[in-house]
Design an enzyme around this catalytic site. Structure first.
Site, PDB file in Angstrom:
ATOM      1  CE  LYS A  63       1.050  -5.482  -3.636  1.00 59.01           C
ATOM      2  NZ  LYS A  63       2.074  -6.136  -2.525  1.00 59.01           N
ATOM      3  CB  SER A 279       2.331   3.345   3.372  1.00 56.42           C
ATOM      4  OG  SER A 279       2.019   3.342   2.043  1.00 56.42           O
TER       5      SER A 279
HETATM    6  N1  PMP Z   1       1.493   0.799   1.228  1.00 57.07           N
HETATM    7  C1  PMP Z   1       0.586   0.354   1.033  1.00 57.07           C
HETATM    8  C2  PMP Z   1      -0.550   1.194   1.451  1.00 57.07           C
HETATM    9  C3  PMP Z   1       0.260  -0.885   0.728  1.00 57.07           C
HETATM   10  O1  PMP Z   1      -1.039  -1.388   0.617  1.00 57.07           O
HETATM   11  C4  PMP Z   1       1.317  -1.586   0.474  1.00 57.07           C
HETATM   12  C5  PMP Z   1       1.182  -2.975  -0.121  1.00 57.07           C
HETATM   13  N2  PMP Z   1       0.735  -4.112   1.259  1.00 57.07           N
HETATM   14  C6  PMP Z   1       2.875  -1.045   0.715  1.00 57.07           C
HETATM   15  C7  PMP Z   1       2.862   0.112   1.062  1.00 57.07           C
HETATM   16  C8  PMP Z   1       3.991  -2.118   0.569  1.00 57.07           C
HETATM   17  O2  PMP Z   1       4.141  -2.668  -0.712  1.00 57.07           O
HETATM   18  P1  PMP Z   1       4.757  -4.026  -0.857  1.00 57.07           P
HETATM   19  O3  PMP Z   1       3.964  -5.032  -0.511  1.00 57.07           O
HETATM   20  O4  PMP Z   1       5.213  -4.226  -2.187  1.00 57.07           O
HETATM   21  O5  PMP Z   1       5.874  -4.200   0.139  1.00 57.07           O
END
Ligand code: PMP
Length: 318
Positions: A63, A279
């Site tokens: 991010k 994630s």
């Molecule tokens: N994984 C984690 C741990 C995140 O914090 C985020 C952002 N919310 C994402 C994946 C997904 O990224 P994006 O917002 O670019 O879809």
């Protein structure tokens, strides 16, 4: 194929002018590594799976790219001046990234955050000087979004970045993540796999890669159920759908199971020496699903943050 990161010119975090702040200039150009022992035996030998390690960004997650891009585009448009207040909602990583960039640039940050965000996240945010507005733990990230909208309405002098609707979010990945992956695979990438939160990573990177080679298959991964444990990810069917989300870009969309994803995240540490967040486990799960359906190819995915972000959630790493 080995990416030679040190030999390559950096990709600018924006297409405006080069970032001059020495900390913020470290955003992007993260290492890309090939996954090995974590992969199950039935992944075909001629399929390579690579991951970009986004915890190497100075704020510790993917991010940073979106936060810098949203702030820089607002500055370039004359909508932000030193001393102004930035507002947004985040379940964690965007908040930390915005807090870091805001502190470097001299902006005040007000952040709406679900009350059940872990203690470590709140501590990091406060350490960067962010002001936190806690929202109901039962409403998740949607509750934080609704609160931020209310605050934006009540304080027209705040700059509400709205990462879910702000095109500078996905443009960060069009300008940086996409070109970095193209460069580091020498244009050989066949499949891109990314998890969906705001969808910025998936949308921006996929748009870039498809512009270079319309044949690159882009696969999105989201939780397989509304009641999931994959922090940072959105189950689109049951959530407030981000304006920037473009499902048409996905050649396939996969539903990741929480338990298997957490297991992959845990195993990345002892099998491949990568302390990645939850994630990232879902990203490995998605990449393996894709690998099982092809005979050869180069799959690239993104590991959004590191395991240390979750160490205070005892149920995962104990
Ligand atoms: N994984 C984690 C741990 C995140 O914090 C985020 C952002 N919310 C994402 C994946 C997904 O990224 P994006 O917002 O670019 O879809």
């Amino acid at each position: 194929m080995e990416p030679m990161i040190a030999d390559r010119p950096p990709v600018s975090p924006t297409d405006l002018v080069a970032e001059t702040d020495p900390v913020l200039a470290r955003i992007g150009n993260t290492p890309m590594v090939r996954l090995n022992r974590v992969l199950p035996d039935d992944v075909p030998r001629q399929v390579e799976i690579w991951a970009k390690l986004e915890w190497f960004n100075p704020g510790g997650s993917v991010k940073d790219r979106a936060a810098l891009s949203m702030i820089r585009e607002a500055e370039a448009a004359g909508r932000l001046e030193p001393g102004m207040t930035i507002l947004d909602a985040s379940s964690g990583n965007t908040g930390i990234a915005l807090a870091m960039v805001a502190a470097r640039r001299g902006y005040r940050l007000v952040l709406c955050l679900p009350e059940n965000a872990n203690a470590d996240r709140k501590q990091r945010l406060r350490a960067y000087g962010a002001e936190i507005v806690l929202t109901s733990p039962f409403e998740g990230s949607d509750g934080a979004i609704i609160k931020a909208r209310e605050l934006a309405h009540a304080h027209p002098d705040y700059l509400y970045l709205d990462q879910y609707s702000n095109p500078a979010n996905w443009r960060a990945h069009l300008r940086t993540t996409g070109p970095e992956i193209w460069r580091d695979t020498n244009g050989q990438i066949t499949h891109f796999v990314a998890c969906l939160g705001t969808s910025g990573t998936f949308v921006g990177t996929s748009r870039y890669l498809k512009s270079r080679d319309a044949g690159v298959r882009c696969v999105s991964v989201q939780p397989d159920d509304a009641m999931h444990g994959l922090e940072g990810l959105k189950h689109m069917e049951s959530a407030l759908v981000p304006d920037i989300y473009d499902p048409e870009l996905a050649d396939a969309d996969l539903g990741a199971p929480t338990e298997t994803s957490i297991n992959y995240a845990r195993r990345l540490g002892d099998s491949d020496g990568l302390l990645a967040g939850i994630s990232a486990g879902a990203a490995v799960w998605g990449a393996v699903e894709v690998a099982r359906r092809i005979e050869r190819g180069i799959i690239v995915t993104v590991f959004p943050d590191g395991a240390d972000r979750y160490f205070s959630d005892r149920h995962v790493w104990g």
